[in-house]
Design an enzyme around this catalytic site. Structure first.
Site, PDB file in Angstrom:
ATOM      1  N   ASN A  43      38.723  50.618 -50.864  1.00 51.67           N
ATOM      2  CA  ASN A  43      38.703  49.354 -51.615  1.00 51.67           C
ATOM      3  C   ASN A  43      38.765  48.202 -50.618  1.00 51.67           C
ATOM      4  O   ASN A  43      38.857  48.404 -49.402  1.00 51.67           O
ATOM      5  CB  ASN A  43      39.881  49.300 -52.593  1.00 51.67           C
ATOM      6  CG  ASN A  43      39.726  48.188 -53.621  1.00 51.67           C
ATOM      7  OD1 ASN A  43      38.656  48.037 -54.209  1.00 51.67           O
ATOM      8  ND2 ASN A  43      40.762  47.407 -53.850  1.00 51.67           N
ATOM      9  N   LYS A  44      38.730  47.002 -51.150  1.00 50.04           N
ATOM     10  CA  LYS A  44      38.705  45.793 -50.319  1.00 50.04           C
ATOM     11  C   LYS A  44      39.784  45.830 -49.245  1.00 50.04           C
ATOM     12  O   LYS A  44      40.913  46.248 -49.492  1.00 50.04           O
ATOM     13  CB  LYS A  44      38.892  44.579 -51.239  1.00 50.04           C
ATOM     14  CG  LYS A  44      38.814  43.234 -50.583  1.00 50.04           C
ATOM     15  CD  LYS A  44      37.536  43.029 -49.816  1.00 50.04           C
ATOM     16  CE  LYS A  44      36.312  43.224 -50.699  1.00 50.04           C
ATOM     17  NZ  LYS A  44      35.068  43.352 -49.892  1.00 50.04           N
TER      18      LYS A  44
ATOM     19  N   GLN B 103      37.843  36.711 -53.066  1.00 54.00           N
ATOM     20  CA  GLN B 103      37.464  37.132 -54.428  1.00 54.00           C
ATOM     21  C   GLN B 103      38.636  36.999 -55.394  1.00 54.00           C
ATOM     22  O   GLN B 103      38.432  36.788 -56.593  1.00 54.00           O
ATOM     23  CB  GLN B 103      36.986  38.590 -54.426  1.00 54.00           C
ATOM     24  CG  GLN B 103      35.647  38.810 -53.757  1.00 54.00           C
ATOM     25  CD  GLN B 103      35.797  39.255 -52.321  1.00 54.00           C
ATOM     26  OE1 GLN B 103      36.722  38.856 -51.629  1.00 54.00           O
ATOM     27  NE2 GLN B 103      34.880  40.073 -51.844  1.00 54.00           N
TER      28      GLN B 103
ATOM     29  N   GLY C  11      31.000  43.722 -56.440  1.00 55.89           N
ATOM     30  CA  GLY C  11      31.835  44.604 -57.245  1.00 55.89           C
ATOM     31  C   GLY C  11      31.047  45.878 -57.517  1.00 55.89           C
ATOM     32  O   GLY C  11      29.869  45.822 -57.901  1.00 55.89           O
ATOM     33  N   ALA C  12      31.703  47.021 -57.317  1.00 57.35           N
ATOM     34  CA  ALA C  12      30.969  48.292 -57.321  1.00 57.35           C
ATOM     35  C   ALA C  12      30.144  48.530 -58.588  1.00 57.35           C
ATOM     36  O   ALA C  12      28.940  48.824 -58.496  1.00 57.35           O
ATOM     37  CB  ALA C  12      31.946  49.437 -57.070  1.00 57.35           C
TER      38      ALA C  12
ATOM     39  N   ASP D  69      35.780  50.894 -54.587  1.00 58.94           N
ATOM     40  CA  ASP D  69      34.333  50.948 -54.344  1.00 58.94           C
ATOM     41  C   ASP D  69      33.842  52.369 -54.153  1.00 58.94           C
ATOM     42  O   ASP D  69      32.648  52.641 -54.276  1.00 58.94           O
ATOM     43  CB  ASP D  69      33.985  50.112 -53.114  1.00 58.94           C
ATOM     44  CG  ASP D  69      34.342  48.652 -53.368  1.00 58.94           C
ATOM     45  OD1 ASP D  69      35.530  48.314 -53.191  1.00 58.94           O
ATOM     46  OD2 ASP D  69      33.468  47.900 -53.784  1.00 58.94           O
TER      47      ASP D  69
END
Ligand code: MRU
Length: 375
Positions: free
Chosen positions: A253-254, A202, A54-55, A243
């Protein structure tokens, strides 16, 4: 946030005053275990293996990694080595570089004997700043959810999220989930659709775990379900984390976030991004063209881990032996698909002028860094 009634953060300074504790996120949701970091190599490994991820949490861990490094070797050369080792741990989340630069700025002007104390102090501040940012972000996002709740009457507001951008992705509170926790705690009825988020799950493992512990109603769905739910009016808004956000508002992002944003646009569902300011990269003008995308081991796609009926954690293979596998960990959602960026300074348009106006000091820092690099 609380785990079994006990206030817990994802990372902390141990009572010995120098080593660092963290939740081992590779063990969740089936086991709650913690790790102790004592060297910069421990911190880099924890980031690379995603024991911490996680960023914002990657940034906080890097900050403490620098403190551990300086504690062992306060020389300029030691600082440089630690920076390089931590920077190489994961490529996408810009919070990593942001935190490393903050640490260097706090430590390098000092004589070596004074550096360790300053490094621990700055790492601690970075953690506290993260929590304060996320609380503010949560308040601004809460207003959006409360407005949706007012339109819906007694029905819960259905919010779709992807991956984990809750308190486990940060030091505490979370980014995308901060508005949801804030609204829930204020008595707004919310229900969260949790994308499982293959390949590392996640969503299924971490987001579901933390929402359950906080008592937030939620349902885990397969990653491909969101479009169907949106077509049938079952999603009032999407809120995801990020992120890295480019200066033009493109959001990295993911993997899979982009597809959700496309489905949201096609169905008139507002698509928001929870964005703490250390995640903005003003050095990147165009997110789609410039943000490097992490490619991870194909094993994460080819295999899956879980708990067996008798309580063992096992990994099983899903893909035929010999089939090639690709594992792109992130994608970039173009700014035009984003309804708003929920930041600690309010909800702003995903556009260059709005971002620059909200965070002028970050623009100035990026300009200065570019000048320094050119000299
Ligand atoms: O690979 P991870 O687990 O570190 O990636 C995290 C994400 O992509 C989250 O979705 C996220 O929004 C960024 S962290 C707030």
């Amino acid at each position: 946030m609380k785990v079994d009634g006990r206030h817990t953060r994802t990372i902390w300074l141990e009572p010995d005053g120098w080593s660092v504790g963290a939740i081992d996120q590779t063990r969740l949701p089936h086991r709650f275990e913690t790790i102790r970091l004592t060297t910069v190599a421990d911190a880099a490994r924890a980031i690379a293996t995603m024991q911490v991820r996680g960023a914002p949490l990657i940034g906080a861990t890097a900050a403490y990694g620098m403190a551990l490094a300086v504690n062992a070797d306060a020389s300029d050369a030691g600082l440089k080595r630690a920076y390089a080792e931590l920077h190489a741990a994961r490529p996408t989340a810009i919070n990593l570089k942001w935190a490393l630069d903050e640490m260097v700025r706090a430590v390098r002007p000092l004589p070596p004997p004074e550096r360790a104390k300053a490094a621990y102090a700055r790492a601690g501040e970075i953690c506290e700043e993260d929590v304060a940012i996320n609380r503010a972000l949560g308040r601004h996002g809460h207003a959006l959810i409360a407005a949706a709740a007012a339109r819906k009457g007694s029905e819960p507001v259905n919010i779709l999220t992807h991956c984990n951008a809750g308190w486990l992705a940060a030091v505490d509170v979370g980014t995308a989930l901060a508005p949801i926790y804030t609204a829930h705690d204020a008595g707004v009825a919310v229900h969260v659709w949790v994308d499982e988020t293959r390949p590392r799950n996640q969503g299924a493992a971490l987001t579901a775990w933390e929402l359950k512990h906080h008592g937030v109603p939620h349902t885990v769905i397969a990653d491909n379900t969101g479009g169907h739910l949106m077509q049938h009016g079952l999603v009032d808004m999407a809120i995801v984390g990020t992120d890295r956000v480019a200066a033009n508002g493109d959001v990295c992002n993911k993997i899979g976030t982009y597809l959700k944003a496309l489905a949201a646009r096609d169905n008139g569902v507002p698509f928001y991004v929870g964005l703490p300011s250390p995640t903005i990269d003003f050095a990147v003008a165009d997110g789609l063209a410039e943000i490097p995308i992490e490619q991870r081991s194909g094993d994460e796609v080819a295999a899956i881990s879980g708990r067996t009926a008798d309580g063992r954690i096992e990994t099983v293979r899903l893909v035929p032996d010999g089939s090639p596998v690709a594992n792109y960990a992130f994608d970039v959602t173009p700014a035009r698909l984003i309804t708003g960026l929920i930041t600690e300074r309010g909800v702003i348009a995903a556009e260059r002028p709005a971002l620059a106006a909200a965070f002028p000091e970050r623009v100035a820092a990026a300009v200065q860094a570019a000048r320094d690099a050119a000299e």
